[in-house]
Enzyme design. Structure first.
Site, PDB file in Angstrom:
ATOM      1  N   LYS A 109      -4.262   6.768   8.024  1.00  0.00           N
ATOM      2  CA  LYS A 109      -3.550   5.511   7.803  1.00  0.00           C
ATOM      3  C   LYS A 109      -2.498   5.257   8.884  1.00  0.00           C
ATOM      4  CE  LYS A 109      -3.917   3.346   4.349  1.00  0.00           C
ATOM      5  NZ  LYS A 109      -3.585   3.602   2.935  1.00  0.00           N
TER       6      LYS A 109
ATOM      7  N   ARG B 117     -17.264  -2.723  -5.653  1.00  0.00           N
ATOM      8  CA  ARG B 117     -17.155  -1.296  -5.940  1.00  0.00           C
ATOM      9  C   ARG B 117     -16.855  -1.052  -7.422  1.00  0.00           C
ATOM     10  NH1 ARG B 117     -15.259   2.867  -2.526  1.00  0.00           N
ATOM     11  NH2 ARG B 117     -14.363   1.353  -1.099  1.00  0.00           N
TER      12      ARG B 117
ATOM     13  N   LYS C   8     -10.427   0.962  10.035  1.00  0.00           N
ATOM     14  CA  LYS C   8     -10.465   0.871   8.573  1.00  0.00           C
ATOM     15  C   LYS C   8     -10.049  -0.539   8.159  1.00  0.00           C
ATOM     16  CE  LYS C   8      -8.475   3.006   4.442  1.00  0.00           C
ATOM     17  NZ  LYS C   8      -7.734   1.815   3.986  1.00  0.00           N
TER      18      LYS C   8
ATOM     19  N   ASP D  56       0.823  -1.218   0.000  1.00  0.00           N
ATOM     20  CA  ASP D  56       0.000   0.000   0.000  1.00  0.00           C
ATOM     21  C   ASP D  56       0.850   1.258   0.000  1.00  0.00           C
ATOM     22  OD1 ASP D  56      -2.919  -0.886   1.991  1.00  0.00           O
ATOM     23  OD2 ASP D  56      -2.003  -1.835   0.266  1.00  0.00           O
TER      24      ASP D  56
ATOM     25  N   LEU E  78     -12.024   7.169  -0.293  1.00  0.00           N
ATOM     26  CA  LEU E  78     -11.743   8.097   0.798  1.00  0.00           C
ATOM     27  C   LEU E  78     -10.419   8.791   0.565  1.00  0.00           C
ATOM     28  CD1 LEU E  78     -12.630   5.921   3.924  1.00  0.00           C
ATOM     29  CD2 LEU E  78     -13.931   7.867   3.069  1.00  0.00           C
TER      30      LEU E  78
ATOM     31  N   GLU F 117       3.806   1.894  -1.059  1.00  0.00           N
ATOM     32  CA  GLU F 117       4.475   2.203  -2.318  1.00  0.00           C
ATOM     33  C   GLU F 117       3.464   2.722  -3.343  1.00  0.00           C
ATOM     34  OE1 GLU F 117       8.132   2.669  -4.092  1.00  0.00           O
ATOM     35  OE2 GLU F 117       7.684   1.898  -2.075  1.00  0.00           O
TER      36      GLU F 117
ATOM     37  N   CYS G 197      28.638 -29.228  16.131  1.00  0.00           N
ATOM     38  CA  CYS G 197      28.318 -27.974  15.439  1.00  0.00           C
ATOM     39  C   CYS G 197      28.184 -26.867  16.476  1.00  0.00           C
ATOM     40  CB  CYS G 197      27.020 -28.123  14.646  1.00  0.00           C
ATOM     41  SG  CYS G 197      26.464 -26.593  13.853  1.00  0.00           S
TER      42      CYS G 197
ATOM     43  N   TYR H 195     -20.906  -0.399   7.016  1.00  0.00           N
ATOM     44  CA  TYR H 195     -20.466   0.896   7.512  1.00  0.00           C
ATOM     45  C   TYR H 195     -21.216   2.095   6.940  1.00  0.00           C
ATOM     46  CZ  TYR H 195     -17.845   0.627   3.111  1.00  0.00           C
ATOM     47  OH  TYR H 195     -17.493   0.477   1.791  1.00  0.00           O
TER      48      TYR H 195
ATOM     49  N   CYS I  95      21.662 -29.790   9.652  1.00  0.00           N
ATOM     50  CA  CYS I  95      23.075 -30.122   9.820  1.00  0.00           C
ATOM     51  C   CYS I  95      23.177 -31.410  10.614  1.00  0.00           C
ATOM     52  CB  CYS I  95      23.788 -28.992  10.546  1.00  0.00           C
ATOM     53  SG  CYS I  95      25.403 -29.434  11.230  1.00  0.00           S
TER      54      CYS I  95
ATOM     55  N   GLU J 176     -17.701  -3.968   4.121  1.00  0.00           N
ATOM     56  CA  GLU J 176     -16.373  -4.472   3.761  1.00  0.00           C
ATOM     57  C   GLU J 176     -16.328  -5.966   4.056  1.00  0.00           C
ATOM     58  OE1 GLU J 176     -12.333  -2.923   2.611  1.00  0.00           O
ATOM     59  OE2 GLU J 176     -14.333  -2.059   2.662  1.00  0.00           O
TER      60      GLU J 176
ATOM     61  N   LYS K 289     -15.795  10.039   9.983  1.00  0.00           N
ATOM     62  CA  LYS K 289     -16.890  10.559   9.168  1.00  0.00           C
ATOM     63  C   LYS K 289     -17.675  11.577   9.992  1.00  0.00           C
ATOM     64  CE  LYS K 289     -17.401   6.093   6.841  1.00  0.00           C
ATOM     65  NZ  LYS K 289     -18.267   4.888   6.695  1.00  0.00           N
TER      66      LYS K 289
ATOM     67  N   ASP L 114       0.707   4.290  -2.566  1.00  0.00           N
ATOM     68  CA  ASP L 114       0.369   5.640  -2.111  1.00  0.00           C
ATOM     69  C   ASP L 114       1.363   6.672  -2.639  1.00  0.00           C
ATOM     70  OD1 ASP L 114      -1.831   4.748  -0.721  1.00  0.00           O
ATOM     71  OD2 ASP L 114      -0.773   4.593   1.196  1.00  0.00           O
TER      72      ASP L 114
ATOM     73  N   CYS M 218      29.807 -25.665  10.842  1.00  0.00           N
ATOM     74  CA  CYS M 218      30.775 -26.715  11.202  1.00  0.00           C
ATOM     75  C   CYS M 218      31.228 -27.557  10.022  1.00  0.00           C
ATOM     76  CB  CYS M 218      30.190 -27.629  12.277  1.00  0.00           C
ATOM     77  SG  CYS M 218      28.832 -28.673  11.674  1.00  0.00           S
TER      78      CYS M 218
ATOM     79  N   CYS N 291      27.220 -27.702   6.256  1.00  0.00           N
ATOM     80  CA  CYS N 291      26.786 -26.751   7.271  1.00  0.00           C
ATOM     81  C   CYS N 291      27.673 -25.507   7.232  1.00  0.00           C
ATOM     82  CB  CYS N 291      26.848 -27.395   8.650  1.00  0.00           C
ATOM     83  SG  CYS N 291      26.516 -26.245  10.009  1.00  0.00           S
TER      84      CYS N 291
ATOM     85  N   ASP O 202      -9.163  -3.807   6.011  1.00  0.00           N
ATOM     86  CA  ASP O 202      -8.451  -4.044   4.758  1.00  0.00           C
ATOM     87  C   ASP O 202      -9.101  -5.239   4.077  1.00  0.00           C
ATOM     88  OD1 ASP O 202      -6.660  -3.770   2.732  1.00  0.00           O
ATOM     89  OD2 ASP O 202      -4.980  -4.689   3.781  1.00  0.00           O
TER      90      ASP O 202
ATOM     91  N   GLU P  39     -14.099   4.704  13.204  1.00  0.00           N
ATOM     92  CA  GLU P  39     -14.167   3.242  13.128  1.00  0.00           C
ATOM     93  C   GLU P  39     -12.859   2.703  12.563  1.00  0.00           C
ATOM     94  OE1 GLU P  39     -16.507   1.904   9.388  1.00  0.00           O
ATOM     95  OE2 GLU P  39     -17.338   3.860   9.931  1.00  0.00           O
TER      96      GLU P  39
END
Length: 689
Positions: free
Chosen positions: A333, A155, A134, A52, A102, A54, A451, A243, A445, A191, A309, A56, A430, A427, A136, A132
């Site tokens: 957020k 949606r 949010k 999210d 939103l 990135e 070891c 909601y 191992c 949701e 809201k 945004d 060792c 390994c 996901d 409330e």
């Protein structure tokens, strides 16, 4: 990635701006292409490549450029639409009222600016909000006619969605018929999400079936709703919180406040989140945000922020909308729990039982307020399933105190130099051979105490509170003692002198004396603690207690056959194999003997197995017995070497059936299992008394 819910920071376009140069025009074009790509991945394929946060950044950069350069405005830009086009696999649904997104705020300063604009527009000193969590998940609209669910839609692009009615009907929390007082036509928005607990169970089942797992609950919820076969959706653990309202028949008297409308739809049968609150003023909103943040990791559903809201519907109508979002609401957020970074290398850590765990060494990145430079990759199966390579750009997730993990690779960003991960043949600590059983995901191992990594972890485990509980011997001191070569295995601990310990760095005479006293006190223990401290594979506290109760002392356990171990309640063939193998190795028997000679002791008890008369026989007990409880009956059977299980199967030899026996009796009869009534069971026990 919550692409559908992203909006720019508050602000308006400048009254005048310079003409964009070719570089700016090209950047806007690139941003639009990238956002459209990620919208398709998110909405149509349920397979987002970036987190999210990135998304945004991309979205806000594009919107800022469009505001700065009005000449770049386009009606097809992702910034003026909500989401993407619906899938062709579903019928299209035209929303009677648009499903808007939103705007987001990310800081208290931005939230206060939002509140200030509303107060100014409404000419009030403070605004009453409904706050409330949010969720996901996936936004849906539910349409009811005459109180009956007739349509459910996603949606989509806000104006047109996808008809998912048959799938939504399978969600048990969605009312199919309303109760109470309702209008002729009513649309309710909500949701759909998948609870974390259900998500974990579903992924575990997919792993066992060697199928692709879902990256997160949001993806699994979206994928479940987009199944063309609603029977598949019905098998998924979906839920919903409602909601808001959409269309409502003219003339129906609705409450004048948003919160009251939510309380009203609850009376109709709709689930509404119980963390919703009415708040006055921005400071109350900030306190609510902090409180929900503290609750976040303990919730059984994913949230990525808080929604505020305006409570008054009249004020909502007065404030109105911008192109794709209401002016009277915003989403605050949380700091991102997922971020993008690059895997610079992958190496393997060796644990107490020799398990090799691949660890990604990352380009440092801040995730949820913490700088992350390492992340677990679990095992080679996980690497292969996710197709993770050195050099990949990857999504990193961190939730609460959970160890950061690599969620997935952004394959579209993979460089040509990316290298596949190879399981080492030796390994890394060792140089002993590494083995990987075909039936296990974990490679190990074979060095054992030879070891250094296994030795350190085994020593820490031996000294831990639930094992030998050696006061004064923490992890760092364990490592110091091993590095100084004062100890090589647990038995060496009891040969330490205070003078040797006092010479160690940051240790004095008092600390050394305390350690020696702690070692002396730990010698008096219980058999269960001792067995747990040995670190036998698969033997946790509960199993160690079962073994101690069953055998009473160490000698009968050392001599136990594999079959005898399998017959112990709650010990399966794999665990029994590890226990049996441990006591077949001379070096382990030698360690146990040296610990006993060093003074480690416990109170012996009479073993629960007094005979092998019923060795290998499988019993199930049901109903009420006349002269003993079911626990007493179980103990009596186990004392004769029998295995007592909780369910009837083809492997069951006898069903002990007391009064009021139920379905187990019927199943036993259908499978031809021998049935012992109360008298026959007493006779059996008397025979071997």
């Amino acid at each position: 990635m919550a692409a559908k819910k992203t909006e720019s920071a508050p602000g308006s376009a400048p009254e005048s701006a310079a003409e964009p140069n070719p570089k700016i025009i090209q950047r806007v074009k690139e941003l639009r292409q990238k956002i459209r790509l990620h919208n398709r991945l998110y909405y149509q394929q349920d397979n987002p490549e970036i987190p999210d946060s990135e998304y945004d950044k991309l979205f806000r950069e594009l919107q800022a450029l469009e505001q700065q350069y009005p000449a770049l405005y386009s009606s097809s830009s992702p910034t003026v639409r909500v989401g993407s086009q619906p899938l062709d696999a579903f019928h299209k649904v035209k929303h009677a009222q648009r499903m808007l997104s939103l705007q987001n705020v990310f800081t208290e300063k931005e939230l206060e600016a939002f509140d200030k604009r509303l107060c100014k527009a409404l000419e009030v000193d403070s605004v009453e909000y409904v706050a409330e969590p949010k969720l996901d998940g996936l936004a849906v609209s539910l349409r009811y006619e005459q109180g009956i669910l007739v349509q459910a839609a996603t949606r989509g692009d806000g104006s047109t969605g996808e008809d998912i009615t048959e799938n939504v009907r399978t969600i048990r929390s969605v009312p199919l018929k309303l109760s109470g007082d309702f209008p002729e036509i009513l649309e309710v928005r909500g949701e759909v999400f998948m609870p974390r607990s259900g998500f974990a169970r579903m992924n575990e089942e997919l792993r066992k079936a060697d199928k692709k797992t879902y990256a997160n609950p949001r993806n699994s919820a979206a994928g479940s709703l987009r199944q063309l076969d609603s029977r598949i959706t019905a098998a998924r653990p979906l839920d919903i919180y409602c909601y808001a309202l959409g269309l409502c028949s003219d003339g129906f008297d609705l409450p004048a406040h948003h919160y009251d409308r939510l309380q009203w739809i609850k009376t109709l049968g709709f689930p509404v989140n119980d963390l919703i609150e009415v708040l006055t003023g921005v400071k109350a909103c900030e306190r609510y945000y902090q409180n929900i943040g503290k609750l976040r990791d303990g919730l059984d559903y994913d949230i990525d922020g808080v929604v505020y809201k305006v409570n008054s519907i009249a004020h909502q109508q007065e404030l109105g909308f911008v192109s794709r979002a209401p002016r009277w609401a915003t989403a605050h957020k949380f700091p991102a729990q997922e971020q993008l970074t690059v895997i610079e290398d992958i190496d393997f850590q060796v644990g107490r039982t020799g398990a090799l765990t691949p660890v990604a060494r990352l380009k440092p990145v801040e995730v949820a307020g913490v700088i992350v430079s390492n992340a677990t990759l679990h095992n080679m199966d996980e690497i292969e399933r996710k197709d993770i390579r050195i050099g990949d750009t990857v999504i990193i997730r961190r939730a609460g105190d959970v160890i950061p993990e690599v969620v997935s690779a952004v394959v579209s960003e993979r460089p040509k130099s990316a290298k596949k991960v190879q399981l080492p043949a030796r390994c890394p600590v060792c140089d002993s051979a590494v083995e990987r059983n075909e039936s296990e995901a974990v490679a190990r191992c074979t060095g054992g105490f030879a070891c250094g990594a296994q030795r350190k972890e085994a020593m820490k485990h031996f000294a831990s509170r639930k094992a030998m509980d050696i006061d004064g011997l923490g992890d760092k001191l364990c490592e110091q003692l091993l590095d100084a070569e004062l100890i090589r295995d647990p038995s060496d601990l009891y040969d330490l002198s205070a003078a040797e310990v006092a010479d160690l760095e940051r240790m004095g005479q008092k600390s050394a004396d305390n350690l020696i006293a702690g070692l002396e006190a730990s010698k008096k223990t219980s058999l269960a603690r001792f067995l747990y401290a040995l670190g036998i594979r698969e033997v946790g506290e509960a199993t160690a207690a079962s073994l101690a109760a069953h055998f009473g002392d160490i000698e009968p356990l050392k001599q136990a056959t594999l079959e005898a171990l399998i017959n112990i309640s709650d010990i399966g063939p794999i665990m029994a194999g590890h226990i049996h193998a441990y006591f077949q190795r001379p070096e382990n028997l030698d360690l146990v003997q040296r610990l006993i000679e060093a003074g480690v002791h416990w109170e012996t008890a009479a073993p629960t197995v007094t005979s092998d008369a019923l060795n290998g026989q499988v019993f199930v007990i049901t109903g009420t017995l006349s002269n003993m409880s079911r626990d007493e009956a179980k103990a009596a059977l186990q004392a004769l070497g029998a295995k007592v299980t909780g369910s009837v199967s083809k492997k069951t030899d006898y069903l002990v059936a007391g009064e009021k026996s139920g379905s187990k009796l019927s199943k036993a009869e259908s499978l031809g299992v021998k049935i012992l009534d109360d008298e026959a069971f007493k006779a059996l026990l008397a025979k071997y008394a």
